[in-house]
Design a protein around this motif. Sequence first.
Motif, PDB file in Angstrom:
ATOM      1  N   GLN A  92       0.822  -1.206   0.000  1.00  0.00           N
ATOM      2  CA  GLN A  92       0.000   0.000   0.000  1.00  0.00           C
ATOM      3  C   GLN A  92       0.860   1.262   0.000  1.00  0.00           C
ATOM      4  O   GLN A  92       0.512   2.260  -0.630  1.00  0.00           O
ATOM      5  CB  GLN A  92      -0.937  -0.016   1.206  1.00  0.00           C
ATOM      6  CG  GLN A  92      -1.967  -1.144   1.115  1.00  0.00           C
ATOM      7  CD  GLN A  92      -2.893  -1.189   2.311  1.00  0.00           C
ATOM      8  OE1 GLN A  92      -3.641  -0.258   2.557  1.00  0.00           O
ATOM      9  NE2 GLN A  92      -2.828  -2.283   3.055  1.00  0.00           N
ATOM     10  N   LEU A  93       1.987   1.216   0.686  1.00  0.00           N
ATOM     11  CA  LEU A  93       2.905   2.352   0.655  1.00  0.00           C
ATOM     12  C   LEU A  93       3.491   2.540  -0.739  1.00  0.00           C
ATOM     13  O   LEU A  93       3.687   3.663  -1.199  1.00  0.00           O
ATOM     14  CB  LEU A  93       4.032   2.151   1.666  1.00  0.00           C
ATOM     15  CG  LEU A  93       3.650   2.285   3.136  1.00  0.00           C
ATOM     16  CD1 LEU A  93       4.800   1.848   4.023  1.00  0.00           C
ATOM     17  CD2 LEU A  93       3.229   3.709   3.457  1.00  0.00           C
ATOM     18  N   ALA A  94       3.769   1.425  -1.417  1.00  0.00           N
ATOM     19  CA  ALA A  94       4.300   1.513  -2.779  1.00  0.00           C
ATOM     20  C   ALA A  94       3.311   2.214  -3.688  1.00  0.00           C
ATOM     21  O   ALA A  94       3.677   3.037  -4.524  1.00  0.00           O
ATOM     22  CB  ALA A  94       4.612   0.118  -3.312  1.00  0.00           C
ATOM     23  N   GLU A  95       2.032   1.913  -3.508  1.00  0.00           N
ATOM     24  CA  GLU A  95       1.015   2.545  -4.349  1.00  0.00           C
ATOM     25  C   GLU A  95       0.919   4.033  -4.070  1.00  0.00           C
ATOM     26  O   GLU A  95       0.832   4.850  -4.980  1.00  0.00           O
ATOM     27  CB  GLU A  95      -0.347   1.905  -4.105  1.00  0.00           C
ATOM     28  CG  GLU A  95      -1.422   2.522  -4.986  1.00  0.00           C
ATOM     29  CD  GLU A  95      -2.804   2.089  -4.585  1.00  0.00           C
ATOM     30  OE1 GLU A  95      -3.735   2.355  -5.354  1.00  0.00           O
ATOM     31  OE2 GLU A  95      -2.959   1.525  -3.499  1.00  0.00           O
TER      32      GLU A  95
ATOM     33  N   GLY B 276      -4.412   6.603  -7.818  1.00  0.00           N
ATOM     34  CA  GLY B 276      -4.029   5.656  -6.782  1.00  0.00           C
ATOM     35  C   GLY B 276      -4.678   6.017  -5.465  1.00  0.00           C
ATOM     36  O   GLY B 276      -5.836   6.437  -5.410  1.00  0.00           O
ATOM     37  N   SER B 277      -3.937   5.885  -4.372  1.00  0.00           N
ATOM     38  CA  SER B 277      -4.501   6.168  -3.052  1.00  0.00           C
ATOM     39  C   SER B 277      -4.361   7.622  -2.650  1.00  0.00           C
ATOM     40  O   SER B 277      -4.647   7.976  -1.505  1.00  0.00           O
ATOM     41  CB  SER B 277      -3.842   5.269  -2.005  1.00  0.00           C
ATOM     42  OG  SER B 277      -2.473   5.569  -1.898  1.00  0.00           O
ATOM     43  N   GLY B 278      -3.911   8.495  -3.563  1.00  0.00           N
ATOM     44  CA  GLY B 278      -4.026   9.925  -3.308  1.00  0.00           C
ATOM     45  C   GLY B 278      -2.779  10.654  -2.887  1.00  0.00           C
ATOM     46  O   GLY B 278      -2.881  11.734  -2.305  1.00  0.00           O
ATOM     47  N   ALA B 279      -1.580  10.135  -3.177  1.00  0.00           N
ATOM     48  CA  ALA B 279      -0.352  10.820  -2.760  1.00  0.00           C
ATOM     49  C   ALA B 279      -0.244  12.204  -3.391  1.00  0.00           C
ATOM     50  O   ALA B 279       0.036  13.187  -2.700  1.00  0.00           O
ATOM     51  CB  ALA B 279       0.868   9.973  -3.111  1.00  0.00           C
ATOM     52  N   LEU B 280      -0.454  12.306  -4.706  1.00  0.00           N
ATOM     53  CA  LEU B 280      -0.389  13.611  -5.356  1.00  0.00           C
ATOM     54  C   LEU B 280      -1.577  14.476  -4.968  1.00  0.00           C
ATOM     55  O   LEU B 280      -1.447  15.697  -4.817  1.00  0.00           O
ATOM     56  CB  LEU B 280      -0.318  13.447  -6.872  1.00  0.00           C
ATOM     57  CG  LEU B 280      -0.266  14.754  -7.681  1.00  0.00           C
ATOM     58  CD1 LEU B 280       0.984  15.557  -7.331  1.00  0.00           C
ATOM     59  CD2 LEU B 280      -0.313  14.478  -9.175  1.00  0.00           C
ATOM     60  N   LEU B 281      -2.742  13.871  -4.794  1.00  0.00           N
ATOM     61  CA  LEU B 281      -3.911  14.643  -4.365  1.00  0.00           C
ATOM     62  C   LEU B 281      -3.629  15.381  -3.064  1.00  0.00           C
ATOM     63  O   LEU B 281      -4.048  16.527  -2.881  1.00  0.00           O
ATOM     64  CB  LEU B 281      -5.121  13.716  -4.182  1.00  0.00           C
ATOM     65  CG  LEU B 281      -5.654  13.025  -5.438  1.00  0.00           C
ATOM     66  CD1 LEU B 281      -6.777  12.055  -5.070  1.00  0.00           C
ATOM     67  CD2 LEU B 281      -6.153  14.044  -6.454  1.00  0.00           C
TER      68      LEU B 281
END
Length: 467
Positions: free
Chosen positions: A238-241, A294-299
């Motif tokens: 999940q961290l990779a994503e 993905g899970s929202g890192a850039l968001l």
Amino acid sequence: MFVTVSTTHSPATDLGFLLHKHPGKAQAFPVAGGNAHVFYPVAEQDECTAALLLDVDPVGLVRGKHNDSFALGQYVNDRPYAAGSLLAVALGSVFRTALNGRCDARPELAATPIPLRIRVPALPCRGGAGLATRLFEPLGWQVEATPIPLDPQVPGWGDSRYVDLQLSGDLRVSDALRHLYVLIPVLDDAKHYWVHGDEVDKLLRAGDGWLAEHPERELISHRYLAHRKSYVRSALAQLAESGDAEGELDNALAEPVVAEAPDSDVPLAVQRHRSVLAALKACGARRVLDLGCGSGALLSELLKDPAFTEIVGVDVSTRALELAERRFERLPQRQRERLVLRQSALTYVDPELAGYDAAVLVEVIEHVDPTRLSALENAVFAAARPRAVVVTTPNAEYNVRFESLPAGQFRHPDHRFEWTRDQFQEWTGAVAERYGYTAEHLPVGPVDPQVGAPTQLAVLTRAEVAR
């Protein structure tokens, strides 16, 4: 067991608002293993210090439990005296609202980095003082970890495994508390309770926004999750994503083969996001699509900048969107109203995605089968047709600089291809010509004179806008 948080922010007594504990009161709270006391040794306008003292009940701690380490392990241990998972649990319980970044009375204060000093006088550190530096320094802290001697009267005995930890830096209080919540038990490498599957969610919530890019994320995950392999694999996937593997497919959740560029202190994912944000600001975008979010890192980064007034995260993966929803569920309402999460496949036309200022495809195209790229091009450049599109993808030529990456292997198991600089420029040039855009190319990360930068970025701007 003791920790202090100090600030010289003006007025320093604002620390009481951030911690939701009044500087003029001493308060006690029942927590696992005993009672936590919060008080303020100093509460002046120019300096304020909050202290958390954990008074452990050693009898209550072992009642109905046992320690397998040795016969008297449940009676002979350092838990009542040295910081560890008990203190982390107390921090999470007593300062829960502050840890989550909420301050209804002063929301702008909670979102502002302020000068902080933190001290943990007795912290078990399995790995030595250097490990404390490796864990906290990448998060923006100046670290002073002083080994505590076994006996000050007998210097020949050497140092104990404990350190006096002092941290200083300009950070948000919520970030500081989350760093302590995760890393105190990591340094101790022990927990006072049995680790279950929900510990993965605790780690991801507390590590949101920093753990995915941390150079020691694997060590942190292993220690926090008590070396339970299945939990560690789940956390790292999940961290990779959320960090370096933002694809649009469910199996893009697999762990990347390689994550960081050599000779760089800043994680490549961080450099990539900074470059994308700079490109968006340069083209004046305010309404932005994150395609393959993905899970929202850039968001998360987009939401920090009020210049982006409407942000839409798009992904085909329901699991990724669930993780993104969880990431943002505690945002202040005004900030959350700027964000929409939408399930949609990037290879099919979605009329709802038309009319935006800009779209970003960050490490996405390499997850799409080459035979489906034309469908993605049509959906993005013909149907959605934003004024600008920012695309990043790995530079295949740079792969030889990754010592841990076997020759001929892609950086991520779900990559369908990785392009050289010429191949990427050929594709962007053809797309620009077909759909009426112009293309500009920029490097991301350290530029090697022979093989270029690890990531390549293109900004495609509609021709009528570029003129």
